[in-house]
Design an enzyme around this catalytic site. Structure first.
Site, PDB file in Angstrom:
ATOM      1  N   LYS A  73      13.602   6.099  19.144  1.00  0.00           N
ATOM      2  CA  LYS A  73      14.953   5.950  18.579  1.00  0.00           C
ATOM      3  C   LYS A  73      15.701   4.809  19.271  1.00  0.00           C
ATOM      4  O   LYS A  73      16.383   4.016  18.619  1.00  0.00           O
ATOM      5  CB  LYS A  73      15.729   7.276  18.705  1.00  0.00           C
ATOM      6  N   GLN A 117      18.718  15.711  21.450  1.00  0.00           N
ATOM      7  CA  GLN A 117      17.326  15.904  21.059  1.00  0.00           C
ATOM      8  C   GLN A 117      16.931  17.375  21.218  1.00  0.00           C
ATOM      9  O   GLN A 117      17.182  17.991  22.249  1.00  0.00           O
ATOM     10  CB  GLN A 117      16.415  14.993  21.912  1.00  0.00           C
ATOM     11  N   ASP A 140      22.628  13.330  13.052  1.00  0.00           N
ATOM     12  CA  ASP A 140      21.448  14.147  12.725  1.00  0.00           C
ATOM     13  C   ASP A 140      21.684  14.972  11.455  1.00  0.00           C
ATOM     14  O   ASP A 140      20.732  15.472  10.857  1.00  0.00           O
ATOM     15  CB  ASP A 140      21.158  15.139  13.869  1.00  0.00           C
TER      16      ASP A 140
END
Ligand code: GUN
Length: 312
Positions: A73, A117, A140
């Site tokens: 990422k 995460q 997200d």
């Protein structure tokens, strides 16, 4: 939802060894093209005096998979011309400390969007952390406000994996209207949002979601025009479960031991590629299919956050 659906379609290389005359859906090439488009847009924004999009990522612990995802990422941010910040904690961080970091990022005007995460260590309540994120920075798309808005067709951050799959289907010209789509798996991150997106107006598929308790899973798959496998079981979908011409999207990325690899493992999808590919008209490989698109859609969400596309 922001999309890049009308840009150039990727070439469709022939399936090597596939008897069905089908083709790969090349997620790696598609993601590279979309990242180039994003980088171009960022250049223009910055040249016009606008703010460079800034993504922050919180990584707790040292799980091998999470380390890889997060470093990919960060690299994707560089490719897109974004600013990125990686915040690391050991896995003995308390829930309170993590929530306080989330709260700091919520208030930090330099950060357009951020992710925590997953998975988190077991002593931390994941849902509590997700709900602590300001939904306007939730790139997200996991916050209930974004999930709910997406479900009723309002502009929202959409979870990157289902968003990436939809983008692949569009770019590869897969007809979805009136088609029977079977989704294997009902996770909050993939199966559930995927089912909502496939049935939304403009996509118009007839959607069936199968899961570990489904009794007619094989029968459903045999009728499907499109199968999206996100069940988390390596090589679950076999050739005798699909009809000729099916489009197959493989979301699985299980690490299976492989002594011939330097790493000691290889990534195995949820699809038994060798038996399914000869029957499929289009199929995503693992790796190089859905995976690169997921990160690329996170970049698209971050760009949208920077542009305040969904929320002021
Ligand atoms: N873990 C596995 N996939 C994801 C994802 O898309 N976002 C976050 N934050 N964690 C993940």
């Amino acid at each position: 939802m922001s999309t890049n659906s009308d840009t150039t379609r990727q070439p469709l290389p022939s399936l090597t060894g596939g008897a069905g005359g089908g083709s790969f859906i090349d997620g790696k090439a598609t993601a590279a093209a979309i990242k180039a488009e994003i980088a171009e847009e960022v250049k223009k924004i910055v040249a016009a005096g606008g703010k460079r999009p800034h993504l922050a990522a919180i990584l707790v612990g040292h799980d091998g998979g999470s380390e890889t995802y997060v470093s990919n990422k960060v690299r994707a941010c560089e490719e897109c011309g974004f600013q990125s910040t990686l915040i690391r904690f050991e896995d003995d961080i308390t829930e309170e400390e993590l929530l306080s970091c989330v709260s700091r990022l919520n208030r930090d005007d330099s950060v357009d969007g951020f992710i925590v995460q997953l998975p988190l260590p077991r002593h931390i309540d994941e849902q509590k952390v997700i709900e602590a994120i300001d939904y306007r920075k939730d790139v997200d798309g996991f916050h209930p406000i974004n999930v709910g808005r997406m479900a009723i067709g309002l502009p929202a951050f959409v979870s990157a994996t289902p968003k990436g799959i939809l983008e692949l289907l569009r770019r590869y010209g897969v007809e979805t209207s009136g088609k029977k789509c079977v989704i294997l798996g009902r996770s909050n991150i993939v199966g559930k949002p995927m089912s909502q997106l496939m049935m939304q107006k403009g996509v118009d598929a007839t959607v069936t979601v199968c899961h570990s308790r489904s009794k007619t899973l094989k029968e459903e798959c045999l009728q499907a025009d499109i199968i999206i496998a996100a069940i988390g079981q390596p090589a679950f979908l076999k050739g005798d479960m699909v009809k000729p011409g099916v489009v197959v999207i493989d979301v699985g990325t299980t690490r299976v031991p492989d002594a011939s690899r330097k790493s000691g493992f290889r990534l195995q999808g949820d699809v038994d590629f060798d038996s399914v590919a000869p029957l499929a008209s289009k199929i995503t490989p693992v790796p190089g299919g859905v995976g690169p698109m997921t990160i690329c859609m996170l970049m698209q969400n971050t760009l949208a956050a920077g542009k305040k596309e969904y929320y002021d």
